[in-house]
Scaffold this motif. Structure first.
Motif, short mmCIF file in Angstrom:
data_model
loop_
_atom_site.label_atom_id
_atom_site.label_comp_id
_atom_site.label_asym_id
_atom_site.label_seq_id
_atom_site.Cartn_x
_atom_site.Cartn_y
_atom_site.Cartn_z
N ASP A 1 -44.94 22.79 -7.02
CA ASP A 1 -46.07 22.21 -7.74
C ASP A 1 -45.58 21.67 -9.08
OD1 ASP A 1 -45.78 24.36 -9.48
OD2 ASP A 1 -47.53 25.45 -8.72
N ASN A 2 -46.49 21.26 -9.94
CA ASN A 2 -46.12 20.65 -11.21
C ASN A 2 -45.41 21.60 -12.17
OD1 ASN A 2 -47.28 18.22 -10.40
ND2 ASN A 2 -49.27 18.70 -11.32
N TYR A 3 -45.46 22.90 -11.86
CA TYR A 3 -44.87 23.89 -12.76
C TYR A 3 -43.62 24.53 -12.17
CZ TYR A 3 -49.48 23.09 -14.63
OH TYR A 3 -50.61 22.48 -15.12
N GLY A 4 -43.19 24.03 -11.01
CA GLY A 4 -41.97 24.53 -10.39
C GLY A 4 -42.17 25.65 -9.39
N CYS A 5 -43.41 26.05 -9.14
CA CYS A 5 -43.70 27.12 -8.19
C CYS A 5 -43.77 26.56 -6.76
CB CYS A 5 -45.02 27.81 -8.53
SG CYS A 5 -45.02 28.63 -10.14
N ALA A 6 -43.46 27.40 -5.79
CA ALA A 6 -43.50 27.00 -4.38
C ALA A 6 -44.96 26.96 -3.92
CB ALA A 6 -42.69 27.97 -3.54
N LYS A 7 -45.48 25.75 -3.77
CA LYS A 7 -46.92 25.57 -3.55
C LYS A 7 -47.44 26.25 -2.29
CE LYS A 7 -50.49 22.00 -3.30
NZ LYS A 7 -51.17 22.67 -2.17
N SER A 8 -46.76 26.10 -1.17
CA SER A 8 -47.28 26.65 0.09
C SER A 8 -47.37 28.18 0.05
CB SER A 8 -46.44 26.18 1.27
OG SER A 8 -45.08 26.56 1.10
N TYR A 9 -46.45 28.80 -0.68
CA TYR A 9 -46.46 30.27 -0.77
C TYR A 9 -47.58 30.75 -1.69
CZ TYR A 9 -42.15 29.98 1.82
OH TYR A 9 -41.23 29.73 2.82
N ASN A 10 -47.86 29.99 -2.72
CA ASN A 10 -49.02 30.31 -3.56
C ASN A 10 -50.32 30.07 -2.81
OD1 ASN A 10 -47.66 31.25 -5.78
ND2 ASN A 10 -47.84 29.36 -6.97
N ASP A 11 -50.34 29.06 -1.96
CA ASP A 11 -51.53 28.80 -1.15
C ASP A 11 -51.84 30.00 -0.26
OD1 ASP A 11 -51.83 26.29 -2.26
OD2 ASP A 11 -50.93 25.22 -0.56
N VAL A 12 -50.80 30.61 0.30
CA VAL A 12 -51.01 31.81 1.14
C VAL A 12 -51.58 32.94 0.30
CG1 VAL A 12 -49.87 33.55 2.55
CG2 VAL A 12 -49.19 31.16 2.76
N ALA A 13 -51.04 33.11 -0.92
CA ALA A 13 -51.54 34.16 -1.80
C ALA A 13 -53.02 33.95 -2.12
CB ALA A 13 -50.72 34.20 -3.09
#
Length: 316
Positions: free
Chosen positions: A177-189
């Motif tokens: 994402d825009n902050y360097g985090c893995a988007k799909s894994y955060n979506d699961v969270a």
């Protein structure tokens, strides 16, 4: 006849009392007394575990604990965890029998449940599909604890797992994402948190005598990655204690371990200033980050219902 000054004072006092009554009607929290929790019983993974993991499976080694305890103390951090800020540190205090019904029961789960799927070669879709069953089992456990006498529950959702170095190292192709985090894994969270919140709504119906507070830890932790400088942090995606790569993390050697480089043994130690770092060892948070999260959530600003920690015994 009363003087205009006295009359004016009485009118002002009456108006002030009306304001208090109106405010307490709109916000019932204002009329509640602080809870007197004689104990806190925590159920959670290593983000909130204060020694069970070390006692049964893996003993943590230096530099764990260096910031506060100055030695390893069973915490997967450089110092204290959120639960320490909630309940203090009473190593020799054993709960009395009547504590169990009066205590606060805290839950901090989800990261290990999701991680088990990710590192068990499950796809994102398969991990998502497993979440309803995970949350259902959690609800059953809450009901079991309730049936044993527990009444006050403080339940954290799970944090942004996609912002942790151990995810970057093992899943380097994940979209950021825009902050360097893995988007799909955060979506699961976030999907896990959505299911958890719905389950808590049902638990409130099933357990009418319980006071159940849902706490949005995800939002507070994610803010450490989106605007770290605003809160006095730096390099939020980089582990303080680790070795290897741009995120200072390797699955082959962890914090406190040793690695041979060019024939020399290197001890994997911590960074110079853990107090301004978010991530401790690639998986867990620093004491500074844990305290920041606690300070935010203890006010009730991220809770449903919006009730502070010290009033979490009330069912509103």
């Amino acid at each position: 006849m009363e003087s205009p000054t006295i009359l004016k004072f009485k009118i002002s006092l009456s108006f002030f009392c009306m304001l208090l009554l109106f405010a307490s009607t709109l916000n019932p929290v204002l009329g509640l007394k602080n809870c007197n929790f004689p104990a806190i019983f925590n159920f959670g993974d290593s983000n909130s575990d204060t020694g069970g993991l070390s006692a049964s499976l893996i003993t943590v080694t230096p530099p764990y604990g260096e910031t506060y305890f100055h030695k390893p103390a069973g915490r997967e951090s450089d110092g204290r965890l959120m639960i320490d800020f909630m309940g203090g540190i009473f190593a020799t205090l054993m709960p009395k029998g009547d504590y169990f019904s009066k205590a606060l029961y805290t839950f901090d789960i989800g990261q290990n449940d999701l991680g088990e799927g990710f590192f068990g070669n499950m796809t994102i879709e398969e991990v998502n599909a497993s979440i309803p069953d995970i949350v259902n089992k959690f609800s059953i456990n809450v009901k079991n604890i309730y049936n044993l006498g527990a009444r006050s529950f403080w339940i954290h959702n799970t944090g942004p797992i996609g912002c942790l170095p151990y995810i970057f190292a093992n899943f380097p192709s994940a979209q950021r994402d825009n902050y360097g985090c893995a988007k799909s894994y955060n979506d699961v969270a976030q999907y896990f948190n959505h299911n958890l919140k719905e389950a808590i709504v049902q638990l409130r119906k099933d357990l009418p005598l319980a006071a159940i507070t849902y706490v949005d830890v995800y939002s507070v932790k994610y803010s450490l990655f989106t605007k770290p400088k605003e809160y006095g942090f730096e390099l939020p995606l980089v582990a303080c204690c680790g070795y290897g790569g741009m995120y200072n993390y390797s699955s082959s050697v962890g914090c406190g371990g040793t690695i041979t480089v060019n024939g020399s043994q290197i001890f994997v130690g911590s960074c110079d200033r853990p107090s301004v770092r978010v991530n401790w060892d690639g998986i867990h948070y620093t004491e500074a980050a844990n305290k920041f999260v606690f300070d935010q959530i203890s006010t009730g600003a991220f809770s449903d219902p919006p009730i502070p920690l010290k009033m979490a015994c009330h069912n509103i």
